[in-house]
Enzyme design. Structure first.
Site, short mmCIF file in Angstrom:
data_model
loop_
_atom_site.label_atom_id
_atom_site.label_comp_id
_atom_site.label_asym_id
_atom_site.label_seq_id
_atom_site.Cartn_x
_atom_site.Cartn_y
_atom_site.Cartn_z
N GLU A 1 0.83 -1.20 0.00
CA GLU A 1 0.00 0.00 0.00
C GLU A 1 0.87 1.25 0.00
OE1 GLU A 1 -4.00 -1.71 2.15
OE2 GLU A 1 -2.62 -0.55 3.35
N CYS B 1 3.41 8.66 0.58
CA CYS B 1 3.97 7.79 1.61
C CYS B 1 4.11 6.41 0.97
CB CYS B 1 3.02 7.76 2.81
SG CYS B 1 3.52 6.59 4.07
N CYS C 1 6.35 -6.57 7.47
CA CYS C 1 7.51 -6.12 8.26
C CYS C 1 7.80 -7.17 9.33
CB CYS C 1 7.23 -4.77 8.92
SG CYS C 1 8.65 -4.12 9.82
N CYS D 1 6.66 -4.11 15.93
CA CYS D 1 6.31 -3.04 16.87
C CYS D 1 4.86 -3.26 17.32
CB CYS D 1 6.49 -1.66 16.22
SG CYS D 1 8.17 -1.41 15.65
N CYS E 1 1.67 -1.26 15.74
CA CYS E 1 1.64 -1.10 14.29
C CYS E 1 0.90 -2.28 13.63
CB CYS E 1 3.07 -1.03 13.77
SG CYS E 1 3.17 -1.09 11.97
N CYS F 1 -1.08 6.60 9.94
CA CYS F 1 0.19 6.04 10.36
C CYS F 1 0.03 4.71 11.09
CB CYS F 1 0.81 7.03 11.32
SG CYS F 1 2.41 7.51 10.79
S1 SF4 Z 1 6.33 0.54 12.93
FE1 SF4 Z 1 5.46 -1.19 11.79
S2 SF4 Z 1 6.33 -1.05 9.72
FE2 SF4 Z 1 7.56 0.28 11.07
S3 SF4 Z 1 9.25 -1.04 11.77
FE3 SF4 Z 1 7.65 -1.23 13.33
S4 SF4 Z 1 6.46 -3.03 12.68
FE4 SF4 Z 1 7.69 -2.40 10.92
#
Ligand code: SF4
Length: 362
Positions: A102, A115, A122, A126, A129, A345
């Site tokens: 995306e 963006c 990923c 985190c 996220c 975000c």
């Molecule tokens: S915020 Fe999300 S996309 Fe960014 S490094 Fe952490 S897990 Fe990965």
């Protein structure tokens, strides 16, 4: 060409959009072509955004035949666009192997920010996220990172163009460092997309070797670091990569990052109710950032059912901001954009939230 033979060809011949200009020059001279041909082809690929060799009309026919036999050009396709009430557009993009990512277009006053993503999913996990819930499918190639700009640009009406780029979409760009650096070189190259490095921001959760690599690269792009916690104890939990690169090491890499005069590094701070939004957190943040020419972007958490945290009240967010400002730290509150279409975000995750509508971007 059958599906199998076109797949084999994709593996066997290089994608010319993966090359920086010096790499393309070296590759072309290896084929016995003069070096200036690389500049011609690079302009076709990125400025005129032509992917068919037969349309590169200023190349001799023999050169076009050599390219047909020895190279390919990939494209990133727009599959769907979802538009928010606030003017933000989320685009679902398809890569040559069918993986999907995306990207988001964010119009503001006289800016249009793209963006873009650097990985499919990923691996960094985190806790706040949504992309993390996908895991990592694979890294993007340079052609796929820079190619998102070509795909996004084609959806814009005449007279509109992208003014700023943030690598803040799916993935951690510095975990895919080599491809990210090459893509940045393509975006900046005069014969490429010719963006000013000042208008490109690479966002990271704190991969120290990547920050140091970017510093050494001399590219001059801006850096945004997602900090989000002021103690190692909390950051270890929210941003697991902190266990490898703790705050002290991360902030030293930030202090060493070369900043042109009048420019500031950005620290992103995702505010979560009762987790990291207290006055003691704000005071610690001021102390940690002392001596770094920076601004802080406060991002009230974008809630999602998969995320185990809540957004603080507006009052709490403003109280946090005031503490920073009173201590002389520039702090802005990022107004959430595209939240109604999960484009804000930390909300990008194709596997979880497929798009359902196509419309045109004004
Ligand atoms: S915020 Fe999300 S996309 Fe960014 S490094 Fe952490 S897990 Fe990965």
């Amino acid at each position: 060409m059958t599906a199998v033979s076109s797949e084999m060809r994709a593996v066997q011949v290089p994608d010319l959009r993966d090359f920086t200009l010096p790499e393309l020059t070296e590759w072309m001279t290896g084929l016995g072509e003069p070096p200036y041909r690389a500049g011609q082809i690079f302009r076709w690929l990125w400025r005129r955004q032509v992917g068919e060799f037969r349309e590169m009309t200023d190349l001799p026919m023999t050169c076009r035949q050599v390219l047909e036999a020895h190279a390919r050009v990939s494209t990133v396709a727009v599959v769907a666009i979802q538009s928010s009430q606030d003017g933000t557009h989320k685009l679902l993009l398809e890569l040559p192997d069918g993986e999907r990512i995306e990207a988001v277009l964010i119009p503001e006053a006289r800016r249009l920010t793209a963006c873009i993503s650097s990985q499919v999913g990923c691996a960094l996990g985190c806790r706040f996220c949504l992309t993390a819930t996908m895991g990592l499918h694979r890294n993007l190639r340079p052609a796929e990172i820079a190619g998102q700009l070509v795909a996004l640009g084609k959806t814009l009406g005449s007279g509109n163009h992208i003014t700023h780029i943030v690598l803040m979409g799916m993935g951690e760009p510095l975990a895919n460092y080599t491809a990210t650096e090459k893509a940045l070189r393509i975006l900046i190259a005069r014969e490429g997309l010719a963006f000013s490095p000042r208008r490109i921001t690479v966002s990271t959760v704190g991969l120290v070797p990547g920050i140091r690599g970017l510093a050494r690269s001399g590219l001059g792009v801006s850096l945004a670091v997602s900090l989000t916690a002021t103690t190692d104890e909390l950051r270890d939990r929210l941003v697991p990569i902190n266990r490898r690169y703790p705050l002290r090491e991360l902030l030293q890499a930030c202090r060493d990052f070369p900043l042109p005069p009048r420019r500031r590094m950005t620290f992103e701070y995702v505010l979560m109710a009762g987790i990291n939004d207290g006055s003691e957190d704000a005071h610690r943040l001021v102390k940690l950032l002392k001596g770094i020419r920076c601004k802080v972007n406060l991002i009230p958490l974008n809630e999602a059912p998969e995320i185990p945290f809540r957004r603080p009240s507006r009052q709490q967010v403003e109280a946090f901001q005031k503490i920073l400002e009173r201590a002389g730290t520039i702090a802005t509150i990022r107004e959430s954009r595209g939240e109604d279409i999960s484009a804000a975000c930390g909300m990008l995750a194709t596997a979880e939230r497929p798009l359902d509508s196509v419309c045109s971007v004004p």
